[in-house]
Each structure stands twice: as C-alpha cells, then as structure tokens.
Design a protein around this motif. Structure first.
Motif, PDB file in Angstrom:
ATOM      1  N   THR A  17       0.954  -1.135   0.021  1.00 22.27           N
ATOM      2  CA  THR A  17       0.107  -0.037   0.029  1.00 22.27           C
ATOM      3  C   THR A  17       1.094   1.172   0.142  1.00 22.27           C
ATOM      4  OG1 THR A  17      -1.631  -0.947   1.156  1.00 22.27           O
ATOM      5  CG2 THR A  17      -1.959   1.216   1.219  1.00 22.27           C
ATOM      6  N   VAL A  18       0.688   2.119  -0.856  1.00 20.93           N
ATOM      7  CA  VAL A  18       1.469   3.437  -1.122  1.00 20.93           C
ATOM      8  C   VAL A  18       0.636   4.564  -0.715  1.00 20.93           C
ATOM      9  CG1 VAL A  18       2.860   4.701  -2.793  1.00 20.93           C
ATOM     10  CG2 VAL A  18       2.910   2.247  -2.788  1.00 20.93           C
ATOM     11  N   HIS A  19       1.047   5.331   0.389  1.00 23.11           N
ATOM     12  CA  HIS A  19       0.383   6.527   0.533  1.00 23.11           C
ATOM     13  C   HIS A  19       0.795   7.496  -0.553  1.00 23.11           C
ATOM     14  CE1 HIS A  19      -1.385   9.827   2.648  1.00 23.11           C
ATOM     15  NE2 HIS A  19      -0.296  10.457   2.687  1.00 23.11           N
ATOM     16  N   VAL A  20      -0.181   8.402  -1.167  1.00 20.14           N
ATOM     17  CA  VAL A  20       0.185   9.341  -2.212  1.00 20.14           C
ATOM     18  C   VAL A  20      -0.515  10.713  -1.618  1.00 20.14           C
ATOM     19  CG1 VAL A  20      -0.156   9.928  -4.578  1.00 20.14           C
ATOM     20  CG2 VAL A  20      -0.065   7.476  -3.966  1.00 20.14           C
ATOM     21  N   PRO A  21       0.329  11.415  -0.965  1.00 19.40           N
ATOM     22  CA  PRO A  21      -0.227  12.729  -0.342  1.00 19.40           C
ATOM     23  C   PRO A  21      -0.868  13.586  -1.559  1.00 19.40           C
ATOM     24  CG  PRO A  21       1.989  12.516   0.320  1.00 19.40           C
ATOM     25  CD  PRO A  21       1.647  11.426  -0.892  1.00 19.40           C
ATOM     26  N   MET A  33      -1.949   8.888  -8.602  1.00 16.69           N
ATOM     27  CA  MET A  33      -1.903   7.259  -8.001  1.00 16.69           C
ATOM     28  C   MET A  33      -1.474   6.427  -9.045  1.00 16.69           C
ATOM     29  SD  MET A  33      -5.204   7.086  -5.434  1.00 16.69           S
ATOM     30  CE  MET A  33      -6.423   6.579  -6.838  1.00 16.69           C
ATOM     31  N   ALA A  34      -1.699   6.803 -10.323  1.00 15.79           N
ATOM     32  CA  ALA A  34      -1.307   6.134 -11.562  1.00 15.79           C
ATOM     33  C   ALA A  34       0.261   6.176 -11.433  1.00 15.79           C
ATOM     34  CB  ALA A  34      -1.852   6.565 -12.747  1.00 15.79           C
ATOM     35  N   ALA A  35       0.780   7.663 -11.351  1.00 13.92           N
ATOM     36  CA  ALA A  35       2.208   7.804 -11.317  1.00 13.92           C
ATOM     37  C   ALA A  35       3.106   7.091 -10.403  1.00 13.92           C
ATOM     38  CB  ALA A  35       2.436   9.100 -11.330  1.00 13.92           C
ATOM     39  N   ALA A  40       6.354   1.999  -8.808  1.00 12.29           N
ATOM     40  CA  ALA A  40       6.867   0.871  -7.778  1.00 12.29           C
ATOM     41  C   ALA A  40       7.410  -0.053  -8.503  1.00 12.29           C
ATOM     42  CB  ALA A  40       5.290   0.609  -7.288  1.00 12.29           C
ATOM     43  N   GLU A  41       8.441  -0.678  -8.035  1.00 12.77           N
ATOM     44  CA  GLU A  41       9.198  -1.963  -8.690  1.00 12.77           C
ATOM     45  C   GLU A  41       8.422  -3.246  -8.884  1.00 12.77           C
ATOM     46  OE1 GLU A  41      13.105  -2.629  -7.488  1.00 12.77           O
ATOM     47  OE2 GLU A  41      13.524  -0.433  -7.325  1.00 12.77           O
ATOM     48  N   PRO A  42       7.243  -3.549  -7.784  1.00 14.07           N
ATOM     49  CA  PRO A  42       6.559  -4.592  -7.982  1.00 14.07           C
ATOM     50  C   PRO A  42       5.717  -4.570  -9.372  1.00 14.07           C
ATOM     51  CG  PRO A  42       6.769  -4.188  -5.749  1.00 14.07           C
ATOM     52  CD  PRO A  42       7.367  -2.812  -6.558  1.00 14.07           C
ATOM     53  N   PRO A  43       4.905  -5.742  -9.485  1.00  8.34           N
ATOM     54  CA  PRO A  43       4.164  -5.698 -10.459  1.00  8.34           C
ATOM     55  C   PRO A  43       2.801  -4.776  -9.994  1.00  8.34           C
ATOM     56  CG  PRO A  43       4.787  -7.933 -10.356  1.00  8.34           C
ATOM     57  CD  PRO A  43       5.520  -7.217  -9.282  1.00  8.34           C
ATOM     58  N   ILE A  55      -2.605   8.891   7.899  1.00 14.85           N
ATOM     59  CA  ILE A  55      -1.388   9.233   8.096  1.00 14.85           C
ATOM     60  C   ILE A  55      -1.203  10.799   8.107  1.00 14.85           C
ATOM     61  CG2 ILE A  55       0.422   9.366   6.369  1.00 14.85           C
ATOM     62  CD1 ILE A  55       0.272   6.691   5.512  1.00 14.85           C
ATOM     63  N   THR A  56      -2.026  11.585   7.638  1.00 14.51           N
ATOM     64  CA  THR A  56      -2.025  13.090   7.514  1.00 14.51           C
ATOM     65  C   THR A  56      -1.973  13.744   8.923  1.00 14.51           C
ATOM     66  OG1 THR A  56      -4.430  13.392   7.274  1.00 14.51           O
ATOM     67  CG2 THR A  56      -2.973  13.282   5.305  1.00 14.51           C
ATOM     68  N   ARG A  57      -2.640  12.971  10.059  1.00 12.03           N
ATOM     69  CA  ARG A  57      -2.835  13.400  11.324  1.00 12.03           C
ATOM     70  C   ARG A  57      -1.311  13.380  12.104  1.00 12.03           C
ATOM     71  NH1 ARG A  57      -7.673   9.425  12.700  1.00 12.03           N
ATOM     72  NH2 ARG A  57      -9.249  10.495  11.060  1.00 12.03           N
ATOM     73  N   LEU A  58      -0.460  12.333  11.401  1.00 16.46           N
ATOM     74  CA  LEU A  58       0.954  12.534  12.204  1.00 16.46           C
ATOM     75  C   LEU A  58       1.672  13.595  11.639  1.00 16.46           C
ATOM     76  CD1 LEU A  58       1.621   8.592  11.131  1.00 16.46           C
ATOM     77  CD2 LEU A  58       0.785   9.378  13.406  1.00 16.46           C
TER      78      LEU A  58
END
Length: 62
Positions: A17-21, A33-35, A40-43, A55-58
């Motif tokens: 899972t990738v967080h995209v601000p 999100m597409a970029a 990402a290296e995995p498929p 995550i934005t709360r941190l």
C-alpha cells in the motif's frame, strides 16, 4: 439454478500500500496514483495506491 463460485483473487494482489499525499486533491488524484503505481518496482497488481487520511494526522507526514 446453481452458480459456479468465482476464483479467489491472487494472494499477491495489493500486498503493498502506497500513501500518495497528492491524491488529496481530487483534480490530480487519478494521475498522482497512476504515477505512484508506475514508479513502484513490484508488478502493478501487487501495489495499491491512495490517500490515507490517518497518515495526515501524524506530524511530518509525507
């Protein structure tokens, strides 16, 4: 009438899972999100991208 069960999704799907601000902005969400998925290296099927509100709360989130 019986319906054949659907095959289970692959176990490798959405493992990362990738967080995209930048995805917080609806105007650029799809492109951001597409970029991120493309970088990402995995498929692609192993990567799930999106904006994670918790995550934005941190402090210092990125």
């Amino acid at each position: 009438m019986t319906v054949a069960p659907e095959a289970a999704p692959p176990r490798e799907r959405n493992l990362i899972t990738v967080h995209v601000p930048e995805a917080a902005d609806p105007e650029v969400r799809a492109d951001a999100m597409a970029a991120a998925a493309a970088l990402a290296e995995p498929p692609d099927e192993e990567v799930s991208t999106g904006f994670i509100t918790k995550i934005t709360r941190l402090p210092g989130h990125r």
